[in-house]
Design an enzyme around this catalytic site. Sequence first.
Site, PDB file in Angstrom:
ATOM      1  N   LYS A 175       0.749  -1.107   0.010  1.00  0.00           N
ATOM      2  CA  LYS A 175      -0.018  -0.060   0.132  1.00  0.00           C
ATOM      3  C   LYS A 175       0.820   1.166  -0.022  1.00  0.00           C
ATOM      4  O   LYS A 175       1.924   1.154   0.589  1.00  0.00           O
ATOM      5  CB  LYS A 175      -0.817   0.038   1.370  1.00  0.00           C
ATOM      6  N   GLU A 204      -4.632  -5.639  -6.980  1.00  0.00           N
ATOM      7  CA  GLU A 204      -5.116  -6.295  -8.094  1.00  0.00           C
ATOM      8  C   GLU A 204      -5.162  -5.231  -9.197  1.00  0.00           C
ATOM      9  O   GLU A 204      -5.183  -5.542 -10.366  1.00  0.00           O
ATOM     10  CB  GLU A 204      -6.930  -6.652  -7.781  1.00  0.00           C
ATOM     11  N   HIS A 294      -6.456 -13.152  -7.894  1.00  0.00           N
ATOM     12  CA  HIS A 294      -7.289 -12.346  -7.081  1.00  0.00           C
ATOM     13  C   HIS A 294      -8.477 -12.430  -7.735  1.00  0.00           C
ATOM     14  O   HIS A 294      -8.755 -12.772  -9.169  1.00  0.00           O
ATOM     15  CB  HIS A 294      -6.857 -11.048  -7.235  1.00  0.00           C
ATOM     16  N   ARG A 295      -9.554 -12.232  -7.110  1.00  0.00           N
ATOM     17  CA  ARG A 295     -10.895 -12.260  -7.556  1.00  0.00           C
ATOM     18  C   ARG A 295     -11.830 -10.946  -7.806  1.00  0.00           C
ATOM     19  O   ARG A 295     -12.944 -11.051  -7.661  1.00  0.00           O
ATOM     20  CB  ARG A 295     -11.837 -13.320  -6.464  1.00  0.00           C
ATOM     21  N   HIS A 327      -8.203 -15.559  -3.311  1.00  0.00           N
ATOM     22  CA  HIS A 327      -8.654 -14.646  -2.109  1.00  0.00           C
ATOM     23  C   HIS A 327     -10.343 -15.321  -2.001  1.00  0.00           C
ATOM     24  O   HIS A 327     -11.147 -15.624  -2.761  1.00  0.00           O
ATOM     25  CB  HIS A 327      -8.811 -13.328  -2.552  1.00  0.00           C
TER      26      HIS A 327
END
Length: 477
Positions: A175, A204, A294-295, A327
């Site tokens: 982040k 993502e 990743h979803r 995830h």
Amino acid sequence: MSPQTETKTSVGFKAGVKDYKLTYYTPDYKTKDTDILAAFRVTPQPGVPPEEAGXXVAAESSTGTWTTVWTDGLTSLDRYKGRCYGIEPVPGEETQFIAYVAYPLDLFEEXXVTNMFTSIVGNVFGFKALRALRLEDLRIPTAYVKTFQGPXHGIQVERDKLNKYGRPLLGCTIKPKLGLSAKNYGRAVYECLRGGLDFTKDDENVNSQPFMRWRDRFIFCAEAIYKAQAETGEIKGHYLNATAGTCEDMMKRAVFARELGVPIVMHDYLTGGFTANTTLAHYCRDNGLLLHIHRAMHAVIDRQKNHGMHFRVLAKALRMSGGDHIHSGTVVGKLEGEREITLGFVDLLRDDFIEKDRSRGIYFTQDWVSLPGVLPVASGGIHVWHMPALTEIFGDDSVLQFGGGTLGHPWGNAPGAVANRVALEACVQARNEGRDLATEGNEIIREATKWSPELAAACEVWKEIKFEFEAMDTLDV
């Protein structure tokens, strides 16, 4: 629905429109081991009987269309049609029903999730006779499962590659997710890995933007991985997001990751698409790369209870298409996830054989035979106070991923990683000693703070943070 109108012709063909249930509602049908079975939550329009609605779903997702066509006589409709073989009411919902549909296996191309979904969740979801439609679950027959490669490597091979056993793996999403330069991004990766995490992760939506092009990010992250490995003696990784605007660019990024010698790449499988995902999974199997999934976009599809597709179906599709991690929600964090439902699809990701269990939302028994398992990733709004619950809920075969819960530490990134590693080791040790993480979790963390100032500082920062909202996705009672 439409009134029955038929017109005879000289060749014996009866033109016109007839009710779907006359052909596609077959309550006496005995399902075959080779059938793909589907459970749909159907909300018919007023005046449409449940049997007609269920048969309409079976027809429109297989061989049917709105009118009788003469070319039906050129094939064996009875062999290829989908069949609604059961209707049951939904407890507490007068206008909703569960329709069970069986599809012959020959309707689907081998090893093609794309083709399977194009049929089963295609145009039928816009059908006017239905107010809403949701695919709750699928039973994938073993004959079809065996046509798929599945995950690039699977749980056991990943543990062997990493030489890490007996505990969940720890990760962190870097982040801020957007805006960092490649060098500063790599610095954060190094600090987190050096502090004790197993993985760090691209968010993502990190692809190849003007502030950080993909090649620069890959190089600085690889440097961070090698430096952290040399200093800790542990194998480390960073999920390098290979998702791109074209399959060609995606594969170019995966190839470069392999050339750098990193252990894992990443893909956004719903926005990228199943065809791209399966292509990447095959490359990863052939070239020794792990694949993190990743979803992103899943909640657009799965969050509404009466329309769309449940995540357990997307999870099954991912296991078939290929991915080593995905995830899965956290139960305790900021993202949607009711405990029993989440554990139901977590088992569908990891286990070889899963029994039907409606108390966990599992409509069918599923046998994956030899298809490798997928590690569920718990990520989103979690911190050190959640560690006991996460360890107890997800067990060892999981990835616990703390983004803000690492990088938000008051002393910096590396101390944040230390705090999470200490908390995890304390929970695993306590569990192995027979302590109950569900009831003693907070005390276990407090005890660990006595010999870890990094953990003590993290506990102080996040002691009041909770995400207490009612889940949208709940069991029918």
